[in-house]
Design a protein around this motif. Structure first.
Motif, mmCIF file in Angstrom:
data_model
loop_
_atom_site.group_PDB
_atom_site.id
_atom_site.type_symbol
_atom_site.label_atom_id
_atom_site.label_comp_id
_atom_site.label_asym_id
_atom_site.label_seq_id
_atom_site.Cartn_x
_atom_site.Cartn_y
_atom_site.Cartn_z
ATOM 1 N N PRO A 1 0.562 -1.647 -0.218
ATOM 2 C CA PRO A 1 -0.344 0.086 -0.063
ATOM 3 C C PRO A 1 0.815 1.349 -0.270
ATOM 4 N N HIS B 1 0.345 4.931 0.378
ATOM 5 C CA HIS B 1 -0.413 6.464 1.594
ATOM 6 C C HIS B 1 -0.084 7.096 1.245
ATOM 7 N N GLU C 1 -4.724 5.186 1.760
ATOM 8 C CA GLU C 1 -4.181 4.792 0.872
ATOM 9 C C GLU C 1 -4.402 4.773 -0.278
ATOM 10 N N LYS D 1 -1.256 1.520 -5.101
ATOM 11 C CA LYS D 1 -0.462 0.514 -4.808
ATOM 12 C C LYS D 1 1.155 0.204 -6.113
#
Length: 322
Positions: free
Chosen positions: A222, A224, A275, A278
């Motif tokens: 993830p 952020h 988030e 990816k």
């Protein structure tokens, strides 16, 4: 490495407030005085109630030996003590918040004083009739202390509660201002890769400028948001691959590149730590990692200048080369 220079550009965010730490210190001192006053008043009252001890009456089933007036006064003193304990905790929180705000203000000032949210000027009311008098400081809770009057101490506690509520609101607003500063690490479980500055390019093996900070992590990890703001770019680029750009106001923009998947779209408002993507290896990349950039008024700046505000420093051991 490009340093930040002071800017006269106005903030894009509005309605910012600056807390005067002296007011908070005064409030905390007032709480201490009220606590002392309550203890003093309670002691006097209890002492007066027992100046002439009387033999307790024989207890009867279902009856209390304590007079109703004494029970009522004891309840009031207990309630006042509870209020003062809450005020004392709030005072400690406010002082801690002010110290934290002052620390980040000092660090931001070293980067560029324009990054510090300015104090909002008070509204000045124009006098329509003749007014005057000597200039004296305001007295929000001016009851004399200490006092043996429990009602007076209760009024002081209520007054301080209103003052503290106002200060809590200002602290919350100030904290919201700092939430737009990209001081949060965009990845928790990641190894620091190539830092900001000149490096040997991993493709052509020649000296080149690296415009951000890399974070090496497995694909799908993830990513952020380093601060709150609005998404202004969420697309694919030949060099950056899948990228997200967030406008935080005050000329600050963060960029997150080489993602395998984007979780936000243009126009979305994101919170700090939310988030947004990816980890991947899209675009001009040698392996899965996050390429993180900070732009200030359109110029690349070292992300560590801001990440260090949140306590993150570069670890020189084992820097990745991608």
């Amino acid at each position: 490495m490009k340093s930040l220079s002071p800017s006269r550009q106005a903030l894009t965010r509005s309605d910012l407030r600056l807390i005067d730490p002296r007011r908070l210190l005064l409030g905390a001192a007032s709480v201490s005085l009220v606590v002392a006053a309550a203890a003093f008043a309670g002691g006097i009252w209890v002492g007066r109630a027992h100046v002439e001890p009387v033999a307790p009456p024989v207890a009867q089933a279902g009856n209390s030996t304590e007079a109703p007036e004494e029970r009522f006064a004891a309840e009031r003193i207990g309630q006042l003590s509870g209020r003062l304990q809450v005020l004392e905790k709030d005072a400690a929180y406010l002082l801690q918040a002010v110290e934290s705000h002052e620390e980040i203000t000092r660090k931001l000032s070293k980067l560029d004083p324009a990054l510090v949210p300015p104090a909002k000027a008070p509204v000045v009311r124009r006098a329509t009739d003749g007014e005057g008098g000597i200039l004296l400081p305001p007295r929000p809770c001016a009851e004399p202390l200490p006092s043996a009057d429990i009602e007076q101490n209760e009024r002081s506690a209520r007054c301080l509660r209103r003052v503290f509520d106002q200060l809590m609101d200002q602290v919350a607003r100030r904290s919201a201002d700092f939430m737009a500063i990209p001081a949060r690490r965009p990845m928790e479980d990641a190894r620091l890769g190539s830092p900001f500055g000149n490096r040997v390019d991993p493709f052509n093996r020649r000296l080149a400028f690296h415009s951000g900070q890399d974070f090496s992590a497995p694909t799908g990890s993830p990513i952020h948001a380093a601060a709150g703001g609005r998404v202004i770019v969420a697309d694919r680029n030949s060099s950056y691959g899948n990228r997200v750009e967030i406008d935080h106001g005050n000329g600050l923009v963060t960029r997150y590149a080489h993602a395998s998947k984007l979780l936000v779209k243009v126009g979305d408002v994101v919170l700090p730590g939310q988030e947004i993507a990816k980890v991947g290896s899209t675009g001009r990349s040698t392996g899965p990692h996050l390429h993180f950039e900070v732009l200030y008024h359109g110029e690349f700046v070292d992300p560590q200048n801001f990440l260090s505000l949140g306590g993150m420093e570069i670890d020189s051991d084992g820097l990745a080369s991608d």
